[in-house]
Design a protein around this motif. Structure first.
Motif, PDB file in Angstrom:
ATOM      1  N   ASN A   1      -2.915  11.520   2.285  1.00  0.00           N
ATOM      2  CA  ASN A   1      -3.910  10.533   2.699  1.00  0.00           C
ATOM      3  C   ASN A   1      -4.627   9.946   1.482  1.00  0.00           C
ATOM      4  OD1 ASN A   1      -4.542   9.369   5.253  1.00  0.00           O
ATOM      5  ND2 ASN A   1      -6.652  10.030   5.015  1.00  0.00           N
ATOM      6  N   MET A   2      -3.895   9.821   0.384  1.00  0.00           N
ATOM      7  CA  MET A   2      -4.392   9.158  -0.823  1.00  0.00           C
ATOM      8  C   MET A   2      -3.607   7.862  -0.963  1.00  0.00           C
ATOM      9  SD  MET A   2      -4.532  12.465  -3.384  1.00  0.00           S
ATOM     10  CE  MET A   2      -3.189  13.388  -2.592  1.00  0.00           C
ATOM     11  N   PHE A   3      -4.291   6.736  -1.026  1.00  0.00           N
ATOM     12  CA  PHE A   3      -3.624   5.444  -1.019  1.00  0.00           C
ATOM     13  C   PHE A   3      -3.959   4.587  -2.233  1.00  0.00           C
ATOM     14  CE2 PHE A   3      -2.151   6.141   3.204  1.00  0.00           C
ATOM     15  CZ  PHE A   3      -3.179   6.801   3.872  1.00  0.00           C
ATOM     16  N   ALA A   4      -3.057   3.692  -2.563  1.00  0.00           N
ATOM     17  CA  ALA A   4      -3.288   2.751  -3.654  1.00  0.00           C
ATOM     18  C   ALA A   4      -2.467   1.490  -3.408  1.00  0.00           C
ATOM     19  CB  ALA A   4      -2.903   3.368  -4.989  1.00  0.00           C
ATOM     20  N   GLU A   5      -3.028   0.363  -3.776  1.00  0.00           N
ATOM     21  CA  GLU A   5      -2.309  -0.908  -3.700  1.00  0.00           C
ATOM     22  C   GLU A   5      -1.529  -1.054  -5.002  1.00  0.00           C
ATOM     23  OE1 GLU A   5      -3.568  -1.839   0.053  1.00  0.00           O
ATOM     24  OE2 GLU A   5      -2.156  -2.978  -1.182  1.00  0.00           O
ATOM     25  N   LEU A   6      -0.241  -1.185  -4.905  1.00  0.00           N
ATOM     26  CA  LEU A   6       0.596  -1.310  -6.100  1.00  0.00           C
ATOM     27  C   LEU A   6       1.362  -2.622  -6.109  1.00  0.00           C
ATOM     28  CD1 LEU A   6       2.199   2.275  -6.243  1.00  0.00           C
ATOM     29  CD2 LEU A   6       0.155   1.462  -7.440  1.00  0.00           C
ATOM     30  N   THR A   7       1.510  -3.184  -7.287  1.00  0.00           N
ATOM     31  CA  THR A   7       2.336  -4.380  -7.451  1.00  0.00           C
ATOM     32  C   THR A   7       3.767  -3.908  -7.657  1.00  0.00           C
ATOM     33  OG1 THR A   7       1.924  -4.338  -9.832  1.00  0.00           O
ATOM     34  CG2 THR A   7       0.470  -5.711  -8.495  1.00  0.00           C
ATOM     35  N   ALA A   8       4.735  -4.769  -7.443  1.00  0.00           N
ATOM     36  CA  ALA A   8       6.128  -4.388  -7.661  1.00  0.00           C
ATOM     37  C   ALA A   8       6.326  -4.115  -9.150  1.00  0.00           C
ATOM     38  CB  ALA A   8       7.049  -5.509  -7.202  1.00  0.00           C
ATOM     39  N   GLY A   9       7.073  -3.065  -9.457  1.00  0.00           N
ATOM     40  CA  GLY A   9       7.318  -2.748 -10.863  1.00  0.00           C
ATOM     41  C   GLY A   9       6.905  -1.339 -11.242  1.00  0.00           C
ATOM     42  N   LYS A  10       6.700  -1.135 -12.539  1.00  0.00           N
ATOM     43  CA  LYS A  10       6.405   0.205 -13.060  1.00  0.00           C
ATOM     44  C   LYS A  10       4.902   0.474 -13.137  1.00  0.00           C
ATOM     45  CE  LYS A  10      10.659   0.371 -15.775  1.00  0.00           C
ATOM     46  NZ  LYS A  10      11.261   0.552 -17.123  1.00  0.00           N
ATOM     47  N   HIS A  11       4.541   1.749 -12.911  1.00  0.00           N
ATOM     48  CA  HIS A  11       3.143   2.175 -12.966  1.00  0.00           C
ATOM     49  C   HIS A  11       3.074   3.575 -13.555  1.00  0.00           C
ATOM     50  CE1 HIS A  11       1.682  -1.150 -10.428  1.00  0.00           C
ATOM     51  NE2 HIS A  11       2.835  -1.017  -9.786  1.00  0.00           N
ATOM     52  N   LYS A  12       1.862   3.972 -13.902  1.00  0.00           N
ATOM     53  CA  LYS A  12       1.662   5.326 -14.419  1.00  0.00           C
ATOM     54  C   LYS A  12       0.714   6.080 -13.488  1.00  0.00           C
ATOM     55  CE  LYS A  12       2.744   4.521 -19.279  1.00  0.00           C
ATOM     56  NZ  LYS A  12       3.988   5.316 -19.189  1.00  0.00           N
ATOM     57  N   PHE A  13       1.167   7.237 -13.032  1.00  0.00           N
ATOM     58  CA  PHE A  13       0.357   8.099 -12.179  1.00  0.00           C
ATOM     59  C   PHE A  13      -0.200   9.195 -13.076  1.00  0.00           C
ATOM     60  CE2 PHE A  13      -0.211  11.850  -9.462  1.00  0.00           C
ATOM     61  CZ  PHE A  13      -0.949  11.318  -8.405  1.00  0.00           C
TER      62      PHE A  13
ATOM     63  N   THR B   1       0.850  -1.182   0.000  1.00  0.00           N
ATOM     64  CA  THR B   1       0.000   0.000   0.000  1.00  0.00           C
ATOM     65  C   THR B   1       0.888   1.236   0.000  1.00  0.00           C
ATOM     66  OG1 THR B   1      -1.664  -1.177   1.310  1.00  0.00           O
ATOM     67  CG2 THR B   1      -1.864   1.218   1.198  1.00  0.00           C
ATOM     68  N   TYR B   2       0.656   2.122  -0.945  1.00  0.00           N
ATOM     69  CA  TYR B   2       1.461   3.336  -1.064  1.00  0.00           C
ATOM     70  C   TYR B   2       0.591   4.578  -0.888  1.00  0.00           C
ATOM     71  CZ  TYR B   2       5.459   0.575  -2.507  1.00  0.00           C
ATOM     72  OH  TYR B   2       6.507  -0.316  -2.505  1.00  0.00           O
ATOM     73  N   GLU B   3       1.223   5.621  -0.359  1.00  0.00           N
ATOM     74  CA  GLU B   3       0.528   6.896  -0.180  1.00  0.00           C
ATOM     75  C   GLU B   3       1.079   7.899  -1.185  1.00  0.00           C
ATOM     76  OE1 GLU B   3      -0.488  10.181   3.305  1.00  0.00           O
ATOM     77  OE2 GLU B   3       1.368   9.016   3.439  1.00  0.00           O
ATOM     78  N   PHE B   4       0.198   8.737  -1.702  1.00  0.00           N
ATOM     79  CA  PHE B   4       0.587   9.783  -2.640  1.00  0.00           C
ATOM     80  C   PHE B   4       0.370  11.144  -1.987  1.00  0.00           C
ATOM     81  CE2 PHE B   4      -0.025   6.104  -5.210  1.00  0.00           C
ATOM     82  CZ  PHE B   4       0.925   6.211  -6.213  1.00  0.00           C
ATOM     83  N   VAL B   5       1.336  12.033  -2.204  1.00  0.00           N
ATOM     84  CA  VAL B   5       1.276  13.389  -1.642  1.00  0.00           C
ATOM     85  C   VAL B   5       1.424  14.376  -2.791  1.00  0.00           C
ATOM     86  CG1 VAL B   5       2.336  15.031  -0.045  1.00  0.00           C
ATOM     87  CG2 VAL B   5       2.361  12.575   0.484  1.00  0.00           C
ATOM     88  N   VAL B   6       0.413  15.202  -3.012  1.00  0.00           N
ATOM     89  CA  VAL B   6       0.429  16.174  -4.107  1.00  0.00           C
ATOM     90  C   VAL B   6       0.769  17.551  -3.558  1.00  0.00           C
ATOM     91  CG1 VAL B   6      -1.032  17.405  -5.772  1.00  0.00           C
ATOM     92  CG2 VAL B   6      -1.189  14.912  -5.565  1.00  0.00           C
ATOM     93  N   LEU B   7       1.696  18.244  -4.216  1.00  0.00           N
ATOM     94  CA  LEU B   7       2.104  19.582  -3.794  1.00  0.00           C
ATOM     95  C   LEU B   7       1.629  20.618  -4.803  1.00  0.00           C
ATOM     96  CD1 LEU B   7       3.769  21.431  -1.893  1.00  0.00           C
ATOM     97  CD2 LEU B   7       5.772  20.915  -3.312  1.00  0.00           C
ATOM     98  N   GLY B   8       0.877  21.609  -4.307  1.00  0.00           N
ATOM     99  CA  GLY B   8       0.388  22.635  -5.224  1.00  0.00           C
ATOM    100  C   GLY B   8      -0.465  23.671  -4.515  1.00  0.00           C
ATOM    101  N   CYS B   9      -0.982  24.618  -5.271  1.00  0.00           N
ATOM    102  CA  CYS B   9      -1.872  25.647  -4.731  1.00  0.00           C
ATOM    103  C   CYS B   9      -2.587  26.291  -5.914  1.00  0.00           C
ATOM    104  CB  CYS B   9      -1.095  26.687  -3.928  1.00  0.00           C
ATOM    105  SG  CYS B   9       0.255  27.494  -4.826  1.00  0.00           S
ATOM    106  N   ALA B  10      -3.580  27.148  -5.629  1.00  0.00           N
ATOM    107  CA  ALA B  10      -4.345  27.749  -6.719  1.00  0.00           C
ATOM    108  C   ALA B  10      -5.018  29.028  -6.260  1.00  0.00           C
ATOM    109  CB  ALA B  10      -5.398  26.766  -7.209  1.00  0.00           C
ATOM    110  N   GLN B  11      -5.334  29.876  -7.206  1.00  0.00           N
ATOM    111  CA  GLN B  11      -5.967  31.144  -6.843  1.00  0.00           C
ATOM    112  C   GLN B  11      -7.484  31.149  -7.032  1.00  0.00           C
ATOM    113  OE1 GLN B  11      -5.862  34.516  -9.445  1.00  0.00           O
ATOM    114  NE2 GLN B  11      -5.519  35.967  -7.798  1.00  0.00           N
TER     115      GLN B  11
END
Length: 356
Positions: free
Chosen positions: A221-233, A140-150
């Motif tokens: 706090n965004m999660f996904a189950e990933l298999t070993a290897g390459k993926h596309k986000f 299980t992997y967590e993703f963290v997005v960095l950004g902001c908007a007006q």
């Protein structure tokens, strides 16, 4: 009588089940309709992460810069610009892998991106940017997005002006996050400030708060189950707000990049201690704050304007510049990870879903 009552009860149960299983149609023509997971998302500003040493980004985290998207898969080139944020009273240590921290309170966000759809009136064109990632082991992997908007003050709490993002993994289910009620939404392109000014510049929205100043924020706090290897986000702009379609070139945000890392439990999160890290050397030439303002080229299609289509100050660019963010999020098999991972973290604010 009992028989009649039983029939009525049975009919009621059948109708209830039927109603509960009716699919959400969402915006006409949008297929698939991204699942909104705004209520699951947590966020922390750059200042909060540093001042409280929050383990939002951990030692095993891998950073992917916004500029490293697969150009061959992009329908339209994104806009881009550089941002220099300066804290005038900075005295906090460097303690995690932050490629934008130049030291002494100066953060240089180079090659910030914002999506441009090939057709802004196409409800299924979310201005997607695709990134290659690779993990050594399944889990299980967590993703963290960095950004902001007006979102300008006049457009606060207006669905058609909301900002955010969506994400998916390997072409799987798409999830969206609306950031319109967080400090990741700023009213002015103001890049220099003190911690006291940040507090004084906060303004309440219907379900949250936003800032006068340009503050990059970590959404996690965004999660996904990933298999070993390459993926596309796959990173997309906000798809909708309420019943309003939000074109990719108006609901997007200033996107700096994202991290992916092994998910940890609440106990591990609370006990996590960052290892000592040497302060980065400040480059010989420190970039000065970008004070240019870019025109907002986000006119809404025949319906309503995409969330967060405020006239955004300009950005040195290749495409429409403006950054309205909104909730977005996407995932792979299980974007919303195990229940044990959806815990409320201290010092981590949870986005409140806007009332429609």
């Amino acid at each position: 009588m009992k028989k009649a009552a039983s029939i009525v009860l049975l009919a009621t149960m059948i109708i209830t089940v039927f109603v509960l299983t009716i699919p959400v149609t969402g915006i006409a023509g949008m297929n698939p309709v991204p699942t909104d997971i705004t209520d699951q998302i947590k966020w922390s500003t750059v200042y909060e992460v540093y001042s409280m040493k929050l383990p939002v980004v951990r030692l095993d985290a891998v950073f992917v810069h916004a500029q490293d998207y697969d150009m061959a898969l992009a329908k339209a080139a994104p806009g881009n610009g550089n941002r220099t944020v300066t804290f005038t009273d900075w005295n906090l240590p460097y303690f995690f892998d932050d490629p934008f921290n130049l030291g002494e309170g100066v953060f240089y966000y180079d090659n910030v991106k914002w999506q441009n759809p090939a057709n802004k009136e196409d409800v299924n064109d979310h201005g997607t940017l695709t990134y290659d990632i690779e993990v050594k082991e399944a889990g299980t992997y967590e993703f963290v997005v960095l950004g902001c908007a007006q979102i300008t003050e006049a457009n606060l709490d207006v669905d058609a002006k909301d900002r955010g993002f969506c994400y998916s993994i390997d072409g799987g289910p798409m999830y969206q996050v609306n950031i319109s009620d967080t400090l990741g939404v700023f009213r002015e392109y103001a890049y220099t400030y003190s911690s006291a000014e940040l507090k004084g510049g906060e303004l309440q929205t219907t379900n949250g708060v936003n800032s006068t100043f340009y503050q990059p924020v970590y959404y996690y706090n965004m999660f996904a189950e990933l298999t070993a290897g390459k993926h596309k986000f796959e990173f997309h702009a906000l798809a909708y707000s309420g019943d309003t379609f939000t074109p990719a070139n108006s609901s997007r945000l200033n996107f700096m990049g994202f991290y992916y890392q092994k998910a940890i439990s609440e106990v591990e999160w609370l006990a996590y201690t960052h290892p000592e890290v040497t302060t980065p050397e400040t480059p010989a030439t420190t970039k000065s704050p970008d004070t240019t303002k870019s025109p907002d080229t986000t006119k809404t299609p025949g319906t309503t304007e995409a969330p967060g289509t405020t006239k955004a100050p300009a950005e040195t660019t290749t495409g429409a510049a403006t950054t309205k963010e909104e909730t977005g999020g996407g995932g792979c098999k299980s974007a919303i990870g195990p229940g044990m991972l959806a815990f409320i973290l201290p010092a981590a604010a949870v986005i409140k879903k806007k009332k429609r």
